[in-house]
Design a protein around this motif. Structure first.
Motif, PDB file in Angstrom:
ATOM      1  N   LEU A  36      55.157  37.715  29.065  1.00 28.49           N
ATOM      2  CA  LEU A  36      55.766  38.517  27.999  1.00 28.49           C
ATOM      3  C   LEU A  36      54.838  39.645  27.589  1.00 28.49           C
ATOM      4  CD1 LEU A  36      53.867  37.538  25.489  1.00 28.49           C
ATOM      5  CD2 LEU A  36      55.482  35.685  25.283  1.00 28.49           C
ATOM      6  N   ASP A  37      55.290  40.404  26.622  1.00 31.07           N
ATOM      7  CA  ASP A  37      54.414  41.278  25.854  1.00 31.07           C
ATOM      8  C   ASP A  37      55.119  41.668  24.568  1.00 31.07           C
ATOM      9  OD1 ASP A  37      52.126  43.152  25.236  1.00 31.07           O
ATOM     10  OD2 ASP A  37      51.628  42.433  27.232  1.00 31.07           O
ATOM     11  N   HIS A  38      54.420  42.453  23.759  1.00 27.32           N
ATOM     12  CA  HIS A  38      54.937  42.820  22.449  1.00 27.32           C
ATOM     13  C   HIS A  38      56.053  43.859  22.553  1.00 27.32           C
ATOM     14  CE1 HIS A  38      51.813  40.770  20.137  1.00 27.32           C
ATOM     15  NE2 HIS A  38      50.931  41.208  21.009  1.00 27.32           N
ATOM     16  N   GLY A  39      56.969  43.778  21.595  1.00 26.94           N
ATOM     17  CA  GLY A  39      57.953  44.842  21.412  1.00 26.94           C
ATOM     18  C   GLY A  39      57.348  45.890  20.494  1.00 26.94           C
ATOM     19  N   ASN A  40      58.099  46.311  19.490  1.00 26.10           N
ATOM     20  CA  ASN A  40      57.569  47.268  18.511  1.00 26.10           C
ATOM     21  C   ASN A  40      56.467  46.608  17.689  1.00 26.10           C
ATOM     22  OD1 ASN A  40      59.496  49.379  19.148  1.00 26.10           O
ATOM     23  ND2 ASN A  40      61.027  48.078  18.162  1.00 26.10           N
ATOM     24  N   ARG A  41      55.522  47.406  17.194  1.00 24.59           N
ATOM     25  CA  ARG A  41      54.406  46.868  16.411  1.00 24.59           C
ATOM     26  C   ARG A  41      54.445  47.401  14.983  1.00 24.59           C
ATOM     27  NH1 ARG A  41      50.602  44.288  19.230  1.00 24.59           N
ATOM     28  NH2 ARG A  41      50.741  43.049  17.310  1.00 24.59           N
ATOM     29  N   THR A  47      49.446  48.843  20.350  1.00 26.25           N
ATOM     30  CA  THR A  47      50.351  49.564  21.245  1.00 26.25           C
ATOM     31  C   THR A  47      51.560  48.710  21.621  1.00 26.25           C
ATOM     32  OG1 THR A  47      48.461  50.738  22.180  1.00 26.25           O
ATOM     33  CG2 THR A  47      50.528  50.806  23.426  1.00 26.25           C
ATOM     34  N   PRO A  48      52.769  49.178  21.381  1.00 28.76           N
ATOM     35  CA  PRO A  48      53.954  48.455  21.855  1.00 28.76           C
ATOM     36  C   PRO A  48      54.049  48.549  23.371  1.00 28.76           C
ATOM     37  CG  PRO A  48      54.586  50.567  20.921  1.00 28.76           C
ATOM     38  CD  PRO A  48      53.114  50.415  20.663  1.00 28.76           C
ATOM     39  N   LYS A  71      58.551  29.446  44.099  1.00 29.74           N
ATOM     40  CA  LYS A  71      59.478  28.371  43.760  1.00 29.74           C
ATOM     41  C   LYS A  71      58.771  27.154  43.163  1.00 29.74           C
ATOM     42  CE  LYS A  71      63.145  30.422  45.623  1.00 29.74           C
ATOM     43  NZ  LYS A  71      64.297  30.874  44.823  1.00 29.74           N
ATOM     44  N   ASN A  72      57.440  27.106  43.275  1.00 30.69           N
ATOM     45  CA  ASN A  72      56.696  25.918  42.834  1.00 30.69           C
ATOM     46  C   ASN A  72      56.158  26.036  41.414  1.00 30.69           C
ATOM     47  OD1 ASN A  72      54.949  27.940  43.663  1.00 30.69           O
ATOM     48  ND2 ASN A  72      53.355  26.513  44.327  1.00 30.69           N
ATOM     49  N   ILE A  73      56.653  27.011  40.667  1.00 32.91           N
ATOM     50  CA  ILE A  73      56.252  27.197  39.281  1.00 32.91           C
ATOM     51  C   ILE A  73      57.442  27.766  38.508  1.00 32.91           C
ATOM     52  CG2 ILE A  73      55.243  29.448  39.889  1.00 32.91           C
ATOM     53  CD1 ILE A  73      53.301  29.113  37.538  1.00 32.91           C
ATOM     54  N   GLU A  74      57.679  27.234  37.300  1.00 28.86           N
ATOM     55  CA  GLU A  74      58.765  27.746  36.461  1.00 28.86           C
ATOM     56  C   GLU A  74      58.280  29.009  35.748  1.00 28.86           C
ATOM     57  OE1 GLU A  74      60.989  25.001  33.924  1.00 28.86           O
ATOM     58  OE2 GLU A  74      59.888  23.363  34.902  1.00 28.86           O
ATOM     59  N   ILE A  75      58.987  30.106  35.964  1.00 29.17           N
ATOM     60  CA  ILE A  75      58.597  31.394  35.386  1.00 29.17           C
ATOM     61  C   ILE A  75      59.720  31.911  34.501  1.00 29.17           C
ATOM     62  CG2 ILE A  75      57.955  33.786  35.892  1.00 29.17           C
ATOM     63  CD1 ILE A  75      56.925  32.777  38.637  1.00 29.17           C
ATOM     64  N   TYR A  76      59.368  32.274  33.272  1.00 27.62           N
ATOM     65  CA  TYR A  76      60.352  32.776  32.331  1.00 27.62           C
ATOM     66  C   TYR A  76      59.896  34.117  31.763  1.00 27.62           C
ATOM     67  CZ  TYR A  76      62.069  27.995  32.557  1.00 27.62           C
ATOM     68  OH  TYR A  76      62.557  26.799  33.004  1.00 27.62           O
ATOM     69  N   SER A  77      60.868  34.930  31.400  1.00 29.04           N
ATOM     70  CA  SER A  77      60.583  36.223  30.760  1.00 29.04           C
ATOM     71  C   SER A  77      60.632  36.060  29.253  1.00 29.04           C
ATOM     72  CB  SER A  77      61.605  37.274  31.198  1.00 29.04           C
ATOM     73  OG  SER A  77      62.906  36.903  30.747  1.00 29.04           O
ATOM     74  N   GLY A  78      59.809  36.850  28.555  1.00 32.75           N
ATOM     75  CA  GLY A  78      59.816  36.764  27.108  1.00 32.75           C
ATOM     76  C   GLY A  78      59.409  38.063  26.450  1.00 32.75           C
ATOM     77  N   ILE A  79      59.653  38.129  25.162  1.00 32.76           N
ATOM     78  CA  ILE A  79      59.183  39.241  24.340  1.00 32.76           C
ATOM     79  C   ILE A  79      58.666  38.654  23.036  1.00 32.76           C
ATOM     80  CG2 ILE A  79      61.486  39.636  23.354  1.00 32.76           C
ATOM     81  CD1 ILE A  79      60.753  42.634  23.163  1.00 32.76           C
ATOM     82  N   GLU A  80      57.549  39.169  22.556  1.00 33.60           N
ATOM     83  CA  GLU A  80      57.006  38.746  21.269  1.00 33.60           C
ATOM     84  C   GLU A  80      57.309  39.836  20.247  1.00 33.60           C
ATOM     85  OE1 GLU A  80      52.868  37.253  19.100  1.00 33.60           O
ATOM     86  OE2 GLU A  80      52.835  37.871  21.193  1.00 33.60           O
ATOM     87  N   VAL A  81      58.065  39.458  19.219  1.00 33.55           N
ATOM     88  CA  VAL A  81      58.491  40.445  18.229  1.00 33.55           C
ATOM     89  C   VAL A  81      57.708  40.263  16.926  1.00 33.55           C
ATOM     90  CG1 VAL A  81      60.789  40.760  19.191  1.00 33.55           C
ATOM     91  CG2 VAL A  81      60.419  38.958  17.512  1.00 33.55           C
ATOM     92  N   ASP A  82      57.349  41.375  16.318  1.00 27.05           N
ATOM     93  CA  ASP A  82      56.636  41.381  15.040  1.00 27.05           C
ATOM     94  C   ASP A  82      57.612  41.194  13.888  1.00 27.05           C
ATOM     95  OD1 ASP A  82      54.363  41.977  16.456  1.00 27.05           O
ATOM     96  OD2 ASP A  82      53.827  43.727  15.250  1.00 27.05           O
TER      97      ASP A  82
END
Length: 215
Positions: A36-41, A47-48, A71-82
Motif C-alpha cells: 500500500l501507500d498513503h492517499g492524501n496527507r 508526500t501523498p 502464487k505461493n504468497i497472498e498479495i493484497y492491494s491497499g491504501i492508507e487514508v489520513d
C-alpha cells in the motif's frame, strides 16, 4: 505469518521494485501481505502517493500482475487514508477509497498537535466517518489506562463495523507487553479480529520487531 502494512513508496508503479519486496517477504517466511501507500496527507510535510487516478490504476494493475506471478504468497492491494474532520479533505479521501483496493486502512496522523483525549476521539470519529477495513497503529500512551473508556469505545465500534484492529510492530507504535495483554483482552471481549503489520517504509523494515511477538 503476515505483514499487512507495507509501504511501497516509489515502488507503487515500478514492477521490479514490487518483485523485490515480494522476494524479501518470501525470504522472511511472510506468506500474506498488503502492499500500500498513503492517499492524501493532512500534513504538507508528507508526500501523498496514491492520490491520483493514473497512479492508482497503474498500482492496481501491477498488483494483479504480481498476484498472477507469485502464487505461493497472498498479495493484497491497499491504501492508507489520513483522518481529518475537514469535509473537503474527507470527500477527496472517499473518492480514493472507492477505487478497487482489497483493503482500506485508516489512520490518525499528526498526533503531536492533539491532546491524548483528542487523539482517541479522532480514532472514534475515523471509524464513524470512513468506510475502512483496518484501523492502524493505535497508540497507547504511558497513562493509557486513564483513557480506558475511550480505548474500549474504539474497540467496541470496530466490532460493530467489522473493522480489524492492527497490531503495529514499528517503533512508532509498538505496545509494551502489558499494553499488548490489555488490548488482546479487549479484542477478545468484543470479538474483534486483528492484523499484524510492520508499517515498513523501506524493504529493510519488513517484519520489524516480529521477534517480540513470540517472546
Amino acid at each position: 505469518m503476515e505483514d499487512m502494512h507495507i509501504h511501497l513508496k516509489k515502488g507503487v508503479n515500478n514492477y521490479e521494485i514490487m518483485k523485490e519486496y515480494v522476494k524479501k517477504c518470501i525470504e522472511l517466511e511472510i506468506n500474506k501481505v498488503i502492499f500500500l501507500d498513503h492517499g492524501n496527507r493532512i500534513s504538507p510535510k508528507h508526500t501523498p502517493v496514491l492520490n491520483s487516478e493514473e497512479v492508482i490504476n497503474e498500482f492496481l494493475k501491477l498488483i494483479k500482475k504480481l498476484k498472477e506471478e507469485f502464487k505461493n504468497i497472498e498479495i493484497y492491494s491497499g491504501i492508507e487514508v489520513d483522518y481529518s474532520n475537514d469535509k473537503a479533505f474527507i470527500n477527496n479521501e472517499l473518492k480514493l477509497m472507492n477505487k478497487e483496493f482489497d483493503y482500506v486502512l485508516g489512520s490518525v496522523h499528526g498526533i503531536k498537535s492533539l491532546t491524548k483525549e483528542e487523539y482517541y476521539k479522532s480514532n472514534i470519529n475515523l471509524i464513524d466517518t470512513y468506510p475502512i477495513n483496518i484501523l492502524c497503529h493505535l497508540r497507547l500512551y504511558e497513562d493509557y489506562l486513564n483513557y480506558s473508556n475511550l480505548i474500549e469505545e474504539i474497540v467496541r465500534k470496530c466490532s460493530e463495523k467489522n473493522i480489524r484492529l492492527e497490531i503495529n510492530t514499528s517503533e512508532r507504535a509498538l505496545w509494551s507487553f502489558e499494553q499488548f495483554l490489555y488490548m488482546m483482552n479487549l479484542l477478545r471481549k468484543y470479538d474483534v479480529k486483528y492484523t499484524i503489520g510492520s508499517d515498513a517504509h523501506s524493504i529493510e523494515e519488513i517484519g520489524t520487531n516480529y521477534d517480540k511477538l513470540s517472546d
